[in-house]
Scaffold this motif. Structure first.
Motif, PDB file in Angstrom:
ATOM      1  N   PRO A  69      51.267  66.602  50.657  1.00  0.00           N
ATOM      2  CA  PRO A  69      52.009  65.350  50.835  1.00  0.00           C
ATOM      3  C   PRO A  69      52.389  64.698  49.502  1.00  0.00           C
ATOM      4  O   PRO A  69      53.484  64.135  49.368  1.00  0.00           O
ATOM      5  CB  PRO A  69      51.038  64.459  51.622  1.00  0.00           C
ATOM      6  N   GLU A  70      51.488  64.773  48.516  1.00  0.00           N
ATOM      7  CA  GLU A  70      51.808  64.196  47.207  1.00  0.00           C
ATOM      8  C   GLU A  70      52.946  64.945  46.537  1.00  0.00           C
ATOM      9  O   GLU A  70      53.799  64.340  45.865  1.00  0.00           O
ATOM     10  CB  GLU A  70      50.565  64.219  46.309  1.00  0.00           C
ATOM     11  N   ALA A  72      55.403  66.348  48.040  1.00  0.00           N
ATOM     12  CA  ALA A  72      56.628  65.921  48.707  1.00  0.00           C
ATOM     13  C   ALA A  72      57.125  64.601  48.121  1.00  0.00           C
ATOM     14  O   ALA A  72      58.334  64.418  47.893  1.00  0.00           O
ATOM     15  CB  ALA A  72      56.395  65.790  50.214  1.00  0.00           C
TER      16      ALA A  72
END
Length: 220
Positions: A69-70, A72
Motif C-alpha cells: 500500500p505504501e 502505491a
C-alpha cells in the motif's frame, strides 16, 4: 556456482516486508540492499551487484522497504522514498533481525544503498555501529543522512558516475563529513544509473572487493 533465490518475509518496525535472500554455501557475511528512489528489490542493477557478491561467498538480502500500500502511495506522490527516517527505522529493524539469527544465521552485516537508500544505509550504520561493518553507496544521496554521517564507523565506499556531476558534488560534501577512511570513487563515463557498457560491472567489482576486505569472516 548455482545461485538460488528465496523469497523471505522480513519483520521490522511493526510491519512485514518482502525480501529476496541468497545464501551461498559457506557464506562469510551478508549484505543488505536498500534500493533507491522509485526502484525495487527486482532492480536489474542491484541484482547484478548482488550476483557478484554471491560469487564471493557473500549472502545478500534485497528488501522492498515500503509495504505494497505504501508503494502505491509513493508511486503517486514520490514522498515516501525521501522519508529517510522511515527507511532508516526499517533498515535498523532488519539489521537487528539479521543480527539475532534471521534466516541466514548470525553473519557479519554490510549495507549496499542506491540513491536515497544510501542515506538510510549510512544512518542505519550510525545507529548500529557494532553490527554494521561496511557500507557501499551506488549513485547515492549520502548527504541526506545529515548529522548521522559523522557517527558512521563502518568502512564506507561512495561510488558515483563520472557524468553525474551534481551527485559527485553532493558525495564530495558527504565524504568530508564521514570519518577518515571513507572513500569516494568516480566511475569514468558513467551516468546516474550506470547504463553505459561496462560501468555497472565496475560497480559490482568495486563493491565485491570492498565488502570482501571490510566484512569479517563468520566466526568459527
Amino acid at each position: 556456482m548455482e545461485i538460488r533465490t528465496t523469497e523471505t518475509a522480513v519483520p521490522t518496525a511493526g510491519v512485514q516486508l518482502t525480501g529476496d535472500l541468497v545464501v551461498p554455501a559457506q557464506a562469510r557475511a551478508i549484505v543488505l540492499f536498500a534500493h533507491g528512489s522509485g526502484s525495487s528489490r527486482r532492480s536489474p542493477r542491484n541484482r547484478l551487484v548482488a550476483d557478484a557478491l554471491n560469487r564471493q561467498s557473500l549472502a545478500t538480502l534485497l528488501v522492498d522497504l515500503l509495504t505494497v500500500p505504501e508503494e502505491a502511495v509513493d508511486d503517486r506522490t514520490g514522498e515516501l522514498r525521501f522519508d529517510i527516517g522511515l527507511l532508516t527505522e526499517r533498515l535498523v529493524g532488519i539489521v537487528d533481525w539479521l543480527g539475532s539469527g534471521g534466516p541466514a544465521g548470525p553473519l557479519p552485516i554490510g549495507l549496499f544503498g542506491a540513491s536515497t537508500g544510501a542515506a538510510a544505509a549510512l544512518a542505519a550504520a550510525a545507529a548500529r555501529p557494532d553490527q554494521v561493518y561496511a557500507v557501499v553507496s551506488r549513485g547515492g544521496r549520502p548527504d541526506l543522512a545529515g548529522a548521522d554521517l559523522n557517527r558512521v564507523r563502518a568502512g564506507t565506499l561512495l561510488l558515483v558516475g563520472g557524468l553525474d556531476t551534481e551527485v559527485i558534488r553532493l558525495n564530495e560534501r558527504a565524504r568530508a563529513e564521514l570519518p577518515a577512511g571513507a572513500q569516494l570513487r568516480v566511475v569514468p563515463g558513467a551516468s546516474h544509473l550506470f547504463e553505459e557498457p561496462g560501468t555497472l560491472d565496475q560497480v559490482a567489482r568495486e563493491a565485491a572487493d570492498w565488502f570482501t576486505a571490510a566484512l569479517p569472516a563468520q566466526p568459527g
